[in-house]
Design an enzyme around this catalytic site. Structure first.
Site, short mmCIF file in Angstrom:
data_model
loop_
_atom_site.label_atom_id
_atom_site.label_comp_id
_atom_site.label_asym_id
_atom_site.label_seq_id
_atom_site.Cartn_x
_atom_site.Cartn_y
_atom_site.Cartn_z
N LYS A 65 31.46 59.95 80.41
CA LYS A 65 30.62 61.04 80.83
C LYS A 65 29.80 60.75 82.30
CE LYS A 65 29.57 64.14 77.84
NZ LYS A 65 28.87 64.83 76.97
N GLY A 87 32.16 65.67 69.78
CA GLY A 87 31.13 66.10 68.61
C GLY A 87 30.42 64.95 67.73
N MET A 110 28.28 62.88 68.92
CA MET A 110 26.91 62.49 69.23
C MET A 110 26.16 63.54 69.80
SD MET A 110 27.34 59.15 69.27
CE MET A 110 25.89 58.74 70.22
N ARG A 151 36.80 64.69 82.01
CA ARG A 151 37.38 63.75 81.34
C ARG A 151 38.89 63.67 81.25
NH1 ARG A 151 34.25 64.73 75.48
NH2 ARG A 151 35.31 66.94 75.44
N HIS A 156 35.71 72.47 67.56
CA HIS A 156 35.89 71.08 66.91
C HIS A 156 37.10 70.81 66.15
CE1 HIS A 156 34.84 68.19 63.58
NE2 HIS A 156 34.24 67.44 64.56
N SER A 169 65.02 36.13 60.30
CA SER A 169 64.33 37.35 60.33
C SER A 169 63.01 37.47 59.60
CB SER A 169 65.07 38.61 59.75
OG SER A 169 64.58 39.82 59.69
N CYS A 205 61.66 42.24 60.07
CA CYS A 205 62.03 43.19 59.47
C CYS A 205 61.11 43.60 58.45
CB CYS A 205 63.61 42.98 58.96
SG CYS A 205 63.57 41.68 57.68
C1 PEP Z 1 59.79 41.58 53.83
O1 PEP Z 1 59.44 40.86 52.66
O2 PEP Z 1 59.06 41.40 54.83
C2 PEP Z 1 61.01 42.46 53.88
C3 PEP Z 1 61.38 43.00 54.97
O3 PEP Z 1 61.75 42.47 52.36
P1 PEP Z 1 61.38 43.28 51.43
O4 PEP Z 1 60.33 44.24 51.89
O5 PEP Z 1 62.72 43.86 51.03
O6 PEP Z 1 60.69 42.47 50.24
#
Ligand code: PEP
Ligand code: MG
Length: 887
Positions: A27, A106, A108, A351, A467, A777, A844
């Protein structure tokens, strides 16, 4: 040189600037900037955030020299305004407001009309010629100050006010006279003295320092702490204090106050969007006590009160010019507050405006087209986490809806849940896994935790800038605000709809935050449309990013969704999910519970064609994009029959006694199945399972290559490897099966064999493991579990406590623990590449869809992240941010 703590602004000159946000708060920096670019800003000064930090470091003592600096800045304001603070004849009144680096709506406290006392009020009467206005301002000041600074219960004073109105037989505040207000000021002060044992301060200097102290104090109040926790704002940023000369929007009908957005914060449309009230102070607009009027005719609905465009055309025109100056200057959508005092317009705040994801994208794309910003800036304007809002379903337009009320479409999206009337109960219900809609007359910062826990928010009062509306929009929750159709009765835990029907606590309602409709019961939803501006932005995103994004998908439908969201392959196909399907679980159980190889092979022969069919479907959907298929991973007990009737029917199929089957189930029980007989350990002890799966994968691939001309390179992934020899042996088996299938089909199909890195030992010996793996992975779900020694299945009982009390900054299963688990990932990458430079690296675990984790993955040089289909666009955007933040 002595440290400088106070920064002046006024009359076109400012010591601060927009770049000084860290020091002056959002501000303060913007007030300085607006002043410097020539906008009409009432003069004032900003006490820097450094003072707040020092204040808390030094046991709530101000740094030396601050008093002197405040005094000399106040003098400059007095000189400029031609008034004097505390002067009986010509008093200067000021506002005192907080202003942190990041806006905290909201959270402060604000004090207006400071400097009023029994003497100076006479000066205000003389200045304004309006005794009623002067005493109204005075009583507002007493109410605000006693609440915020002195800790007085505001209800007690409200009560006196209500009483007064009853006595006088009037309904509205506006019906009270000067004499009434004068009397109320006296009564308020008496009540304060009786309750707190302390006089209301008459001395303006004492008032000023009390207010400054209250702003700094409120940095550590519970609401501010909660907001900071939810928004990851560090406590040591501190807040600034802005002291500014007052201008009045409530001195008569040539006065007004309002708030506006330079573009529509809900849809992003490029028109001036705002609300104002004639003869009112700023708090009246935000508090939702009076229903605000639109500033222009563009969005005026039938029945709306007259627009500012018609009522105050000159000021409106000036505001329109300021809108374009601000957008050209800040190159972003602005959220502004203004006041008109006796026909003269003043800017109180600007802002960057909070906006929905939809609006963020539209504004970014439009501003690029208008030449205000470049593509890079446009991409950075949209926060990856914000996309979540857009990627979620909205109400199915074809569904039947029983609309029971209509309010303002304050924050888009749709949600159904049980009606709950208070924030604590909403939070408790959500903890039990219930979906709730928080219904309030209006919300306040005290309700934040309940709003957070709810699926959606419905309020009976308040405008688009109330709000509830602002906070819900920031949270990405659907919200219907200002729904005057409903009458809320907290005592009875119910509301009545527009037809007088009663909706009780626990009844299900649905909110459509895009239309403002309140619907009885649950309404089905449909998937979002991902074309138009979204498509344009994502095209830019894909041009910037280097990290690829794949999806975790186990069936053709999810694969299709993933591709539509822009996935560049599948990073994890969990084959066990297919095992649970109704038509095959019996064969899977038979396989697990067979006493001998022959029995297992018989069951596997039943599963083989089904698995192959699944893979054909997935490969087809992915149209030649890479697909990583993980061989069976979970502990076998997850598949076992629990119910008596299932055991009986299985025993019948298998031709064994119920008792024999039960003792086999008993035998397979594990104390800690997550660290037990699972992953590659299953593949090693029951090689026929993996053999069947590899055969199904390769037959599916060969068939599509041979019959449909596909190019497919299946990636076969072996889970939970800890030592390289596990992988070596399983890889040899897999190669044998692959080559056998390829020879049988007589086609050329390449394939890769790799592993998950999801145990610390695998990360530590990744150089050895890479000798046998063509790709890694990172399974960061298990890697987090095993690095922390924290069970994925049991953590829910205590992990929230860890996060709430700050033992952990974030749930490590949601956002990668970069300092711990992240080090193992980094080491895994480096060691893997040291042996096999061309090794393909991905992730993954669930972290693949978390923006901060994606940026980390980019930094450590992964080739791709893989996440759930709905998170693919989030990961793509985060990956682009990772590149743009490097420059
Ligand atoms: C993991 O362990 O990150 C994974 C992708 O396998 P899962 O979640 O199936 O154990
Ligand atoms: Mg795992």
């Amino acid at each position: 040189m002595a440290a400088k703590y106070v920064y002046f602004f006024g009359d076109g000159k400012a010591e601060g600037s927009a770049e000084m946000k860290n020091l002056l708060g959002g501000k303060g920096a913007n007030l300085a900037e607006m002043t410097a670019i020539g906008l009409p800003v009432p003069a004032g000064f900003t006490i820097s955030t450094e003072v707040c930090t020092e204040f808390y470091k030094n046991d709530r003592q101000y740094p030396a020299g601050l008093t002197h600096e405040v005094a000399s800045n106040l003098k400059m304001v007095e000189d400029l305004m031609g008034k004097k603070f505390g002067d009986p004849a010509n008093p200067l009144l000021v506002s005192v407001r907080s202003g942190a680096r990041a806006s905290m709506p909201g959270m402060m406290d604000t004090i207006l009309n400071l400097g009023l006392n029994d003497t100076t009020v006479q000066g205000i009467i003389a200045q304004s010629g309006d005794e009623r206005f002067a005493y109204d301002a005075y009583r507002r000041f007493v109410q605000m100050y006693s609440d915020v600074v002195m800790g007085m219960d505001k209800e007690a004073l409200e009560h006196i006010l209500e009483h007064k109105k009853e006595d006088r037989g009037v309904r509205l505040d506006t019906d009270l006279t000067a004499e009434d207000w004068k009397e109320l000021v006296g009564k308020f002060k008496t009540k304060i003295r009786e309750t707190l044992g302390q006089e209301f301060p008459e001395d303006p200097q004492e008032q000023l320092w009390g207010a400054i102290g209250a702003v700094f104090g409120s940095w550590m109040n519970a609401r501010a702490i909660t907001y900071r926790r939810l928004n990851n704002i560090p406590a040591d940023w501190g807040t600034a204090v802005n002291v500014q000369s007052m201008v009045f929007g409530n001195m008569g009908n040539d006065c007004a106050t309002g708030v506006a957005f330079t573009r529509d914060p809900s849809t992003g449309e490029n028109y001036f969007y705002g609300e104002y009230l004639v003869n009112a102070q700023g708090e009246d607009v935000v508090a939702g006590i009076r229903t605000p009027q639109p500033i222009n005719k563009a969005k005026k609905k039938d029945g709306d009160l007259p627009a500012m465009e018609d009522v105050m055309p000159d000021c409106y025109q000036q505001l329109v010019n300021i809108r374009s100056i601000l957008e050209k200057h800040y190159k972003d959508m602005q959220d502004i507050e203004f006041t008109i005092e006796k026909g003269k317009l003043y800017m109180l705040q600007t802002r960057n405006g909070k906006r929905t994801a939809k609006a963020a994208i539209k504004i970014a794309v439009d501003m690029e087209k208008e030449g205000l910003i470049d593509e890079r800036t446009a991409v950075l304007r949209v926060a990856p986490s914000q996309l979540d809002q857009l990627l979620h379903p909205s109400l199915d337009p074809k569904a039947e809806k029983k609309v029971i009320a209509k309010g303002l479409p304050a924050s888009p999206g749709a949600a159904s849940g049980e009606v709950i009337f208070n924030a604590d109960e909403a939070e408790a219900a959500a903890k039990l896994g219930l979906k709730v809609i928080l219904v309030r007359v209006e919300t306040s910062p005290e309700d934040i935790h309940g709003m957070h826990a709810a699926q959606g928010i419905l309020t009976a009062r308040g405008g688009m800038t109330s709000h509830a509306a602002v906070v819900a929009r920031g949270m990405g929750k659907c919200c219907v605000a200002g729904c005057g159709d409903i009458k809320v009765n907290y005592a009875a835990n119910q509301f009545t709809d527009r037809n007088g029907n009663i909706v009780k606590k626990g009844d299900i309602i649905t909110l459509d935050g895009s239309t403002g409709e309140v619907i009885l019961g649950m309404v089905p939803t449909v998937s979002p449309e991902l074309t138009g501006d979204f498509g344009t932005l994502m095209e830019w995103v894909d041009r910037f990013r280097r990290l690829k994004v794949r999806a975790n998908a186990d069936n053709p439908h999810d694969s299709k969704v993933a591709r539509e969201f822009g996935a560049q392959g599948i990073g994890l196909c969990r084959t066990e999910h297919m095992f649970f399907e109704a038509d095959r679980i019996a064969a899977v159980r038979e396989m697990i519970l067979s006493e001998d190889l022959e029995g297992r092979q018989r069951a596997l022969a039943k599963i083989l064609p089904m698995q192959k069919g699944d893979f054909v479907g997935i490969f087809r959907e992915m149209k030649g994009l890479p697909v990583t298929i993980r061989l069976l991973d979970p502990p076998l007990h997850e598949f076992l029959p629990q119910e008596e009737k299932d055991i009986e029917s299985l025993a019948k199929t298998m031709g064994v006694s119920i008792q024999a089957l039960k003792s086999k189930v008993e035998f397979l029980h594990e104390f800690n199945p997550m660290l037990g007989h699972r992953g590659c350990r299953l593949g090693l002890t029951f090689p026929e399972i993996y053999d069947m799966q590899v055969q199904a994968i390769m037959e599916a691939a060969c068939e599509l290559v041979k019959d449909e001309g596909f190019t497919i390179v299946p990636e076969i992934m072996i889970p939970l490897v800890a030592v390289v020899d596990e992988l070596k042996r399983l890889r040899e088996n897999a190669i044998r099966i692959c080559e056998d299938v390829i020879a049988r089909y007589g086609v050329k199909v390449d394939y890769l064999i790799g592993t998950m890195i999801e145990l610390p030992r695998a990360a530590l010996t990744a150089d050895e493991i890479a000798t046998e793996a063509e790709f890694f992975s990172f399974g960061t779900n298990d890697l987090t579990q095993t690095t922390f020694g924290l069970s994925r299945d049991d953590a829910g009982k205590f992990l929230p406590f860890y996060v709430e009390t700050g033992l952990l900054e974030e749930d490590p299963f949601v956002s990668l623990d970069q300092n711990g688990v992240g080090l193992l990932v980094k080491m895994g990458c480096e060691k893997g590449r040291s042996t096999r430079p061309e090794i393909k690296l991905g992730i993954c675990g669930e972290h693949g869809g978390d923006p901060a984790s994606v940026i980390f993955c980019h930094k450590v040089g992964l080739d791709y992240v893989s996440c759930s289909p709905f998170r693919v666009p989030i990961a793509r955007l985060a990956a682009a941010h990772a590149v743009l933040m490097e420059q």
